[in-house]
Design a protein around this motif. Structure first.
Motif, short mmCIF file in Angstrom:
data_model
loop_
_atom_site.label_atom_id
_atom_site.label_comp_id
_atom_site.label_asym_id
_atom_site.label_seq_id
_atom_site.Cartn_x
_atom_site.Cartn_y
_atom_site.Cartn_z
N GLN A 1 0.81 -1.22 0.00
CA GLN A 1 0.00 0.00 0.00
C GLN A 1 0.84 1.27 0.00
OE1 GLN A 1 -3.27 -0.20 -0.56
NE2 GLN A 1 -2.90 -2.41 -0.64
N GLU A 2 2.15 1.09 -0.05
CA GLU A 2 3.04 2.25 -0.09
C GLU A 2 2.86 3.02 -1.40
OE1 GLU A 2 5.23 3.71 1.90
OE2 GLU A 2 4.84 2.38 3.59
N PRO A 3 2.78 4.35 -1.33
CA PRO A 3 2.62 5.15 -2.55
C PRO A 3 3.68 4.86 -3.61
CG PRO A 3 2.22 6.51 -0.63
CD PRO A 3 2.71 5.19 -0.12
N ALA A 4 4.93 4.64 -3.17
CA ALA A 4 6.01 4.39 -4.13
C ALA A 4 5.77 3.08 -4.88
CB ALA A 4 7.35 4.33 -3.40
N VAL A 5 5.24 2.08 -4.19
CA VAL A 5 4.97 0.79 -4.82
C VAL A 5 3.79 0.90 -5.78
CG1 VAL A 5 4.22 -1.60 -4.40
CG2 VAL A 5 5.94 -0.53 -2.92
N LEU A 6 2.73 1.54 -5.33
CA LEU A 6 1.55 1.71 -6.18
C LEU A 6 1.88 2.56 -7.41
CD1 LEU A 6 -1.15 2.28 -3.41
CD2 LEU A 6 -0.70 0.20 -4.72
N LYS A 7 2.71 3.58 -7.22
CA LYS A 7 3.09 4.44 -8.33
C LYS A 7 3.90 3.66 -9.37
CE LYS A 7 5.52 8.76 -9.44
NZ LYS A 7 6.29 9.90 -8.88
N ALA A 8 4.72 2.74 -8.91
CA ALA A 8 5.56 1.96 -9.82
C ALA A 8 4.79 0.86 -10.53
CB ALA A 8 6.73 1.35 -9.05
N LEU A 9 3.82 0.22 -9.85
CA LEU A 9 3.18 -0.97 -10.40
C LEU A 9 1.77 -0.75 -10.95
CD1 LEU A 9 4.33 -3.61 -7.75
CD2 LEU A 9 5.36 -3.09 -9.98
N SER A 10 0.98 0.09 -10.31
CA SER A 10 -0.41 0.27 -10.75
C SER A 10 -0.55 0.78 -12.18
CB SER A 10 -1.16 1.21 -9.79
OG SER A 10 -1.25 0.62 -8.50
N PRO A 11 0.29 1.73 -12.63
CA PRO A 11 0.16 2.19 -14.02
C PRO A 11 0.44 1.10 -15.06
CG PRO A 11 1.36 3.78 -12.71
CD PRO A 11 1.25 2.55 -11.88
N GLN A 12 1.03 -0.01 -14.62
CA GLN A 12 1.30 -1.13 -15.53
C GLN A 12 0.15 -2.15 -15.53
OE1 GLN A 12 5.40 -2.71 -15.43
NE2 GLN A 12 5.78 -1.27 -13.79
N GLY A 13 -0.85 -1.90 -14.71
CA GLY A 13 -1.99 -2.81 -14.65
C GLY A 13 -1.90 -3.82 -13.53
N PHE A 14 -0.83 -3.78 -12.74
CA PHE A 14 -0.69 -4.72 -11.63
C PHE A 14 -1.63 -4.32 -10.50
CE2 PHE A 14 1.41 -6.31 -7.75
CZ PHE A 14 1.59 -7.64 -8.10
N VAL A 15 -2.31 -5.32 -9.92
CA VAL A 15 -3.26 -5.07 -8.84
C VAL A 15 -2.63 -5.52 -7.52
CG1 VAL A 15 -5.57 -5.52 -7.95
CG2 VAL A 15 -5.19 -5.41 -10.43
N ALA A 16 -2.23 -4.57 -6.69
CA ALA A 16 -1.55 -4.88 -5.43
C ALA A 16 -2.52 -5.49 -4.42
CB ALA A 16 -0.93 -3.62 -4.85
N GLN A 17 -2.01 -6.47 -3.64
CA GLN A 17 -2.83 -7.08 -2.59
C GLN A 17 -2.13 -7.04 -1.24
OE1 GLN A 17 -4.54 -10.93 -3.36
NE2 GLN A 17 -5.43 -10.33 -5.30
N GLY A 18 -1.21 -7.96 -0.99
CA GLY A 18 -0.61 -8.07 0.33
C GLY A 18 -1.52 -8.84 1.26
N SER A 19 -1.97 -10.02 0.81
CA SER A 19 -2.96 -10.81 1.55
C SER A 19 -2.36 -11.42 2.81
CB SER A 19 -3.49 -11.94 0.66
OG SER A 19 -2.54 -13.01 0.60
N SER A 20 -3.24 -12.03 3.61
CA SER A 20 -2.78 -12.78 4.78
C SER A 20 -2.15 -14.08 4.31
CB SER A 20 -3.97 -13.09 5.69
OG SER A 20 -4.83 -14.04 5.07
N ALA A 21 -1.40 -14.72 5.22
CA ALA A 21 -0.79 -16.01 4.90
C ALA A 21 -1.87 -17.06 4.65
CB ALA A 21 0.13 -16.44 6.03
N GLU A 22 -2.95 -17.00 5.40
CA GLU A 22 -4.05 -17.96 5.21
C GLU A 22 -4.68 -17.79 3.84
OE1 GLU A 22 -8.29 -19.31 7.30
OE2 GLU A 22 -7.15 -17.61 8.10
N GLN A 23 -4.89 -16.55 3.43
CA GLN A 23 -5.45 -16.30 2.10
C GLN A 23 -4.50 -16.78 1.01
OE1 GLN A 23 -6.07 -12.09 2.71
NE2 GLN A 23 -8.28 -12.33 2.87
N ALA A 24 -3.20 -16.63 1.24
CA ALA A 24 -2.22 -17.10 0.26
C ALA A 24 -2.30 -18.61 0.11
CB ALA A 24 -0.82 -16.67 0.69
#
Length: 319
Positions: free
Chosen positions: A273-296
């Motif tokens: 959820q860091e702005p730097a990460v979202l700025k780098a990846l979201s414009p490429q179409g990547f959808v950030a998550q960072g789920s729980s270990a159980e969800q993984a």
């Protein structure tokens, strides 16, 4: 007996807490089982830089590419479960058990899922001068000429191949599969028209689509993409219920202490959820998550089940 169990559980929790107490106190090795410049590699490097900051220790990316990620993942599962060797896996990790007759590790039992970093939507593309202006045009042509229209992928059994097989199944069409060794040559041949259509990861073709060198007919996700708002979903384009994308997860070897998993998962969730990460990846179409270990863990199980059906339907196997 109950007292013994309680003591054992308490000892286990104490050991896990002790293992995580000073963690991490040195650099962390991050194995990426794909080649430099691949979608997984690009995502891994952005995440490693920022996750390293969150953990106050550098994460050193090491590419160990080849054979659908198996050699690199094999090194990961052989590592000491101390949190200092981690790995990135993608959709191929769930596909491989159904695709390969023999595997050097168990895709579930030999790893510790930490977090789904995010997902990469796929986009159906054709050459900019192709006769297919819409997905309906392509499907109509495929129905009128069974087996005559070809679609390319990055390799037999790859996520791009299975995305095409799912399309064939749900749309009731027959198209010929042409496997490539990687995505770059495939993109070039789609642009030239040698390959008529392909599913490709959004980050790998977004620039060509936006520049008008490729025409995007549909996206693989249930919702439209913010980076391609005018491109319909396959469901909207008439392939009801279609949903398929690529995912990327952070894992460790089996036996990774719960305390270390919690530390890594919490840091990953913040990092995604860091702005730097979202700025780098979201414009490429990547959808950030960072789920729980159980969800993984649940994602991996569900993807293995889905892949089994698609591999069986495609009738493919690799020695």
């Amino acid at each position: 007996m109950l007292a013994s169990c309680a003591l054992a559980l308490g000892a286990l929790c104490a050991a896990s807490a002790a293992a995580a107490a000073g963690y991490p106190d040195r650099p962390i090795r991050l194995i990426v089982p794909t080649s430099p410049g691949s979608t997984a590699d690009v995502v891994a490097r952005v995440v490693a830089e920022n996750l390293g900051k969150a953990l106050a220790q550098p994460m050193i990316v090491e590419n160990l590419a080849g054979a659908a990620g198996i050699p690199g993942t094999r090194q990961l599962v052989s590592a000491k479960p101390d949190g200092y060797t981690l790995g990135i896996v993608s959709s191929n990790h769930a596909i491989n058990p159904s695709l390969y007759k023999s595997m050097p590790y168990d895709a579930v039992k030999d790893i510790t899922p930490i977090s789904v970093i995010g997902t990469t939507p796929l986009v159906v593309v054709v050459a900019e001068n192709a006769p297919y202006k819409t997905m309906a045009d392509l499907l109509k042509a495929a129905r009128e000429q069974p087996g005559k229209i070809n679609y390319g992928s990055s390799g037999t059994g790859s996520v791009l191949h299975l995305a095409g097989e799912l399309l064939k199944s749900k749309a009731g069409v027959d198209m010929m599969h042409i496997p490539y060794k990687g995505g770059n040559a495939l993109i070039t041949d789609v642009m030239s028209g040698q390959v008529q259509v392909a599913f490709l990861a959004t980050p790998s073709v977004l620039a060509q689509v936006q520049a008008g060198k490729l025409r995007a007919l549909a996206v693989s996700t249930p919702q439209r993409l913010a980076v391609l708002p005018d491109v319909p979903t396959l469901d909207e384009a008439g392939v009801k219920g279609y949903s398929y994308d690529a995912w990327i997860s952070l894992i460790g070897p089996a036996g990774l202490p719960a305390g270390i998993v919690q530390t890594l998962q919490a840091a990953t969730a913040r990092t995604m959820q860091e702005p730097a990460v979202l700025k780098a990846l979201s414009p490429q179409g990547f959808v950030a998550q960072g789920s729980s270990a159980e969800q993984a863990s649940q994602t991996l199980a569900a993807e293995i089940t889905k892949s089994q059906a698609l591999v069986k339907a495609a009738g493919v196997a690799v020695e």
